[in-house]
Each structure stands twice: as C-alpha cells, then as structure tokens.
Scaffold this motif. Structure first.
Motif, PDB file in Angstrom:
ATOM      1  N   VAL A 164      -7.308   7.595  -1.133  1.00 27.65           N
ATOM      2  CA  VAL A 164      -5.838   7.827  -1.348  1.00 27.65           C
ATOM      3  C   VAL A 164      -4.825   8.386   0.175  1.00 27.65           C
ATOM      4  N   GLN A 165      -3.618   7.610  -0.025  1.00 26.40           N
ATOM      5  CA  GLN A 165      -3.187   7.324   1.621  1.00 26.40           C
ATOM      6  C   GLN A 165      -1.678   8.393   0.896  1.00 26.40           C
ATOM      7  N   TYR A 166      -0.798   9.192   1.514  1.00 29.65           N
ATOM      8  CA  TYR A 166       0.111   9.093   2.260  1.00 29.65           C
ATOM      9  C   TYR A 166       1.261   8.426   2.503  1.00 29.65           C
ATOM     10  N   ILE A 167       2.587   8.416   2.145  1.00 31.42           N
ATOM     11  CA  ILE A 167       3.291   7.776   2.354  1.00 31.42           C
ATOM     12  C   ILE A 167       4.922   8.340   2.449  1.00 31.42           C
ATOM     13  N   GLU A 168       5.790   7.961   3.433  1.00 33.13           N
ATOM     14  CA  GLU A 168       7.368   8.079   2.863  1.00 33.13           C
ATOM     15  C   GLU A 168       8.106   7.301   3.145  1.00 33.13           C
ATOM     16  N   MET A 169       8.919   7.695   2.201  1.00 31.67           N
ATOM     17  CA  MET A 169       9.971   6.531   1.771  1.00 31.67           C
ATOM     18  C   MET A 169      11.171   6.666   2.360  1.00 31.67           C
TER      19      MET A 169
ATOM     20  N   ALA B 242       5.382  10.043  -1.080  1.00 31.78           N
ATOM     21  CA  ALA B 242       4.575  10.258  -2.884  1.00 31.78           C
ATOM     22  C   ALA B 242       2.857   8.990  -1.848  1.00 31.78           C
ATOM     23  N   TYR B 243       2.053   9.517  -2.852  1.00 28.43           N
ATOM     24  CA  TYR B 243       0.804   9.185  -2.507  1.00 28.43           C
ATOM     25  C   TYR B 243       0.363   7.791  -3.288  1.00 28.43           C
ATOM     26  N   LEU B 244      -0.606   6.457  -2.812  1.00 28.46           N
ATOM     27  CA  LEU B 244      -1.200   5.764  -3.419  1.00 28.46           C
ATOM     28  C   LEU B 244      -2.632   5.429  -3.603  1.00 28.46           C
ATOM     29  N   ALA B 245      -2.780   4.913  -3.998  1.00 30.52           N
ATOM     30  CA  ALA B 245      -4.585   4.899  -4.548  1.00 30.52           C
ATOM     31  C   ALA B 245      -4.632   3.248  -4.763  1.00 30.52           C
ATOM     32  N   LEU B 246      -5.369   2.550  -3.633  1.00 31.32           N
ATOM     33  CA  LEU B 246      -5.491   1.079  -3.630  1.00 31.32           C
ATOM     34  C   LEU B 246      -6.442   0.734  -3.456  1.00 31.32           C
ATOM     35  N   PRO B 247      -6.746  -0.512  -3.751  1.00 29.30           N
ATOM     36  CA  PRO B 247      -8.524  -1.737  -3.825  1.00 29.30           C
ATOM     37  C   PRO B 247      -8.500  -1.797  -2.330  1.00 29.30           C
ATOM     38  N   ASP B 248     -10.125  -1.371  -2.430  1.00 27.43           N
ATOM     39  CA  ASP B 248     -10.541  -1.885  -0.997  1.00 27.43           C
ATOM     40  C   ASP B 248     -10.458  -3.374  -0.661  1.00 27.43           C
ATOM     41  N   GLY B 249     -10.230  -3.638   0.676  1.00 25.85           N
ATOM     42  CA  GLY B 249     -10.344  -4.510   0.550  1.00 25.85           C
ATOM     43  C   GLY B 249      -9.248  -5.675   1.204  1.00 25.85           C
ATOM     44  N   ALA B 250      -9.480  -6.903   1.970  1.00 26.65           N
ATOM     45  CA  ALA B 250      -7.844  -7.057   2.234  1.00 26.65           C
ATOM     46  C   ALA B 250      -7.020  -7.868   0.577  1.00 26.65           C
ATOM     47  N   TYR B 251      -5.674  -7.763   0.712  1.00 24.80           N
ATOM     48  CA  TYR B 251      -5.737  -8.426  -0.362  1.00 24.80           C
ATOM     49  C   TYR B 251      -5.409 -10.233  -1.155  1.00 24.80           C
ATOM     50  N   ASP B 252      -6.036 -10.089  -1.832  1.00 27.04           N
ATOM     51  CA  ASP B 252      -6.437 -11.066  -2.472  1.00 27.04           C
ATOM     52  C   ASP B 252      -5.364 -11.808  -3.152  1.00 27.04           C
ATOM     53  N   GLU B 253      -4.964 -13.205  -2.641  1.00 30.54           N
ATOM     54  CA  GLU B 253      -3.441 -13.639  -3.663  1.00 30.54           C
ATOM     55  C   GLU B 253      -4.025 -14.460  -4.663  1.00 30.54           C
ATOM     56  N   ASN B 254      -5.414 -14.707  -5.594  1.00 30.00           N
ATOM     57  CA  ASN B 254      -6.166 -15.169  -6.223  1.00 30.00           C
ATOM     58  C   ASN B 254      -5.764 -13.934  -7.781  1.00 30.00           C
ATOM     59  N   TRP B 255      -5.478 -12.898  -7.241  1.00 30.58           N
ATOM     60  CA  TRP B 255      -5.602 -11.856  -8.328  1.00 30.58           C
ATOM     61  C   TRP B 255      -4.643 -10.864  -8.785  1.00 30.58           C
ATOM     62  N   LYS B 256      -4.119 -11.067 -10.074  1.00 35.14           N
ATOM     63  CA  LYS B 256      -2.509 -10.516 -10.511  1.00 35.14           C
ATOM     64  C   LYS B 256      -2.630  -8.838 -10.324  1.00 35.14           C
ATOM     65  N   SER B 257      -2.723  -8.222  -9.196  1.00 36.22           N
ATOM     66  CA  SER B 257      -2.720  -7.535  -9.789  1.00 36.22           C
ATOM     67  C   SER B 257      -1.305  -6.356 -10.665  1.00 36.22           C
ATOM     68  N   SER B 258      -1.728  -5.187 -11.050  1.00 38.22           N
ATOM     69  CA  SER B 258      -0.755  -4.311 -11.344  1.00 38.22           C
ATOM     70  C   SER B 258      -0.796  -2.506 -11.421  1.00 38.22           C
ATOM     71  N   SER B 259       1.019  -1.994 -11.039  1.00 41.30           N
ATOM     72  CA  SER B 259       0.636  -1.297 -10.926  1.00 41.30           C
ATOM     73  C   SER B 259       0.587   0.382 -11.905  1.00 41.30           C
TER      74      SER B 259
ATOM     75  N   PHE C 296       1.887   7.601  -6.734  1.00 42.19           N
ATOM     76  CA  PHE C 296       1.706   9.162  -7.721  1.00 42.19           C
ATOM     77  C   PHE C 296       3.303   9.519  -6.195  1.00 42.19           C
ATOM     78  N   PRO C 297       4.589   9.015  -7.086  1.00 42.01           N
ATOM     79  CA  PRO C 297       5.451  10.138  -6.451  1.00 42.01           C
ATOM     80  C   PRO C 297       5.386  11.645  -6.643  1.00 42.01           C
ATOM     81  N   ASN C 298       6.758  12.105  -5.064  1.00 43.56           N
ATOM     82  CA  ASN C 298       5.940  13.434  -5.322  1.00 43.56           C
ATOM     83  C   ASN C 298       7.918  13.167  -5.439  1.00 43.56           C
ATOM     84  N   PRO C 299       7.665  14.662  -6.237  1.00 45.56           N
ATOM     85  CA  PRO C 299       8.787  15.755  -7.540  1.00 45.56           C
ATOM     86  C   PRO C 299       9.087  16.081  -5.605  1.00 45.56           C
TER      87      PRO C 299
END
Length: 194
Positions: A1-6, A15-32, A67-70
């Motif tokens: 989990v990583q903390y980000i500011e926007m 907010a916090y983000l949970a991301l897949p491990d590894g490099a982005y795979d442009e052939n994979w259709k990711s959702s959020s 996970f945007p923070n209130p």
C-alpha cells in the motif's frame, strides 16, 4: 500500500493505492476500484484489504485499488449543480488520476472499467456523483453500504442507469436506482434489469 498526494483546486488531498506487483503490462485490461471509507488511516486500508480478500483482486486480476482519504472522517456532498471539493476530488481521482497512471508506477486503467464502493457518507457521495454527475466514465458499477441520496440531489439527477448493489442504503437512493435502471422485482429485495 502506498500513500500519495494529489493537487486539487481546493488544495492537497491524499489517498492510498494498492497496486499489482511488477511492471505495467499493456496487454492486460486493468480495472480500478475506488473505496470511500470514513477513516483516513493506512490501518483502515489494510484491514479492508485483508478482511474482504481484496489482495486477490490486486495480485491475480491486476486491478488497482484506490482509497481516497476523507477530511475529518467524513465525505462532504451537496447534490446541487456545483460539485463540492470532495465530489471534485473523487471524480478527478477516479476519472483522471487512476486511468492516467499518475500515481501508480505506470499502471493505468483501460477504458471505463472503474468501480466505486462507499460506506456511510462515502456511500452518499457516490449516490450524488452517479445520480447528478455521471459523466467522464465515472463508474461501471457501484456498491454502497448505508448512505442515501439527498433530497436536493433528486432535482439534479440525470436518470442515467448504473448497475448498483445497495446494502442498507436509504429510500431515496433505492428508489432512484430502481427508476434509473428500470429494474424489475425478483423477490427477496432483489431486482434485475432487462
């Protein structure tokens, strides 16, 4: 989990983000999946991931969890024509930041495969956004626990259909989605669309 500011028009939001491990795979259709909770702690994020089994969605389905923070433990919504600071933040986070890979080490969301989940005031904010401001690929579907659609929002609601799973939501939200989705009763509190 990583903390980000926007940066937002109203200032810095986090907010916090949970991301897949590894490099982005442009052939994979990711959702959020953007989850609005009434707690801004990392512990609340980790608890939701662990208790709901969401790590599988990140690791195996290569989905991004946001996970945007209130502010002060609540989400602020209005239901009028103008978006509140919180409504703007969630819309920008879900519709621009996540799809563009701005905070996710290159991981981007393809197309309009965004899902919104909300609890309490986060659920109410989702009801306002999907009813009154459904543009920009806001959500392919929603799931809310509690919350309701404010009376004021009914005057500005577009009637745009969106698949919805409502758990303990108020009567205005339930009635709105039944009408917007032209849902037919199946019994036992369940409905379906043609």
């Amino acid at each position: 989990v990583q903390y980000i500011e926007m940066q937002t028009p109203a200032g810095i939001r986090s907010a916090y983000l949970a991301l897949p491990d590894g490099a982005y795979d442009e052939n994979w259709k990711s959702s959020s999946i953007t989850i609005l909770r009434e707690d801004d702690s990392e512990q609340s994020v980790r608890r939701l991931i662990d208790e709901a089994g969401l790590q599988f969605i990140v690791d195996e389905q290569k989905s991004i969890l946001g996970f945007p923070n209130p502010v002060d433990g609540l989400w602020h919504f209005d239901g009028g024509e103008t978006l509140t600071d919180d409504e703007q933040f969630v819309q920008a986070f879900n519709c621009a930041a996540l799809p563009g890979g701005a905070f996710s080490d290159g991981w981007r969301v393809m197309g309009d495969v965004h899902y919104l989940v909300g609890f309490g005031t986060g659920a109410s904010l989702i009801h306002v956004l999907t009813a009154c401001h459904p543009s920009n690929g806001l959500a392919a579907a929603i799931c809310t626990v509690g919350g309701d659609l404010p009376e004021k929002a009914l005057a500005h609601a577009t009637g745009s259909p969106v698949p919805a799973c409502l758990l303990g939501s108020g009567p205005r939200a339930a009635a709105y989605y039944l009408r917007a989705n032209e849902a037919k009763p199946l019994g036992n509190g369940r409905y379906a669309c043609d």
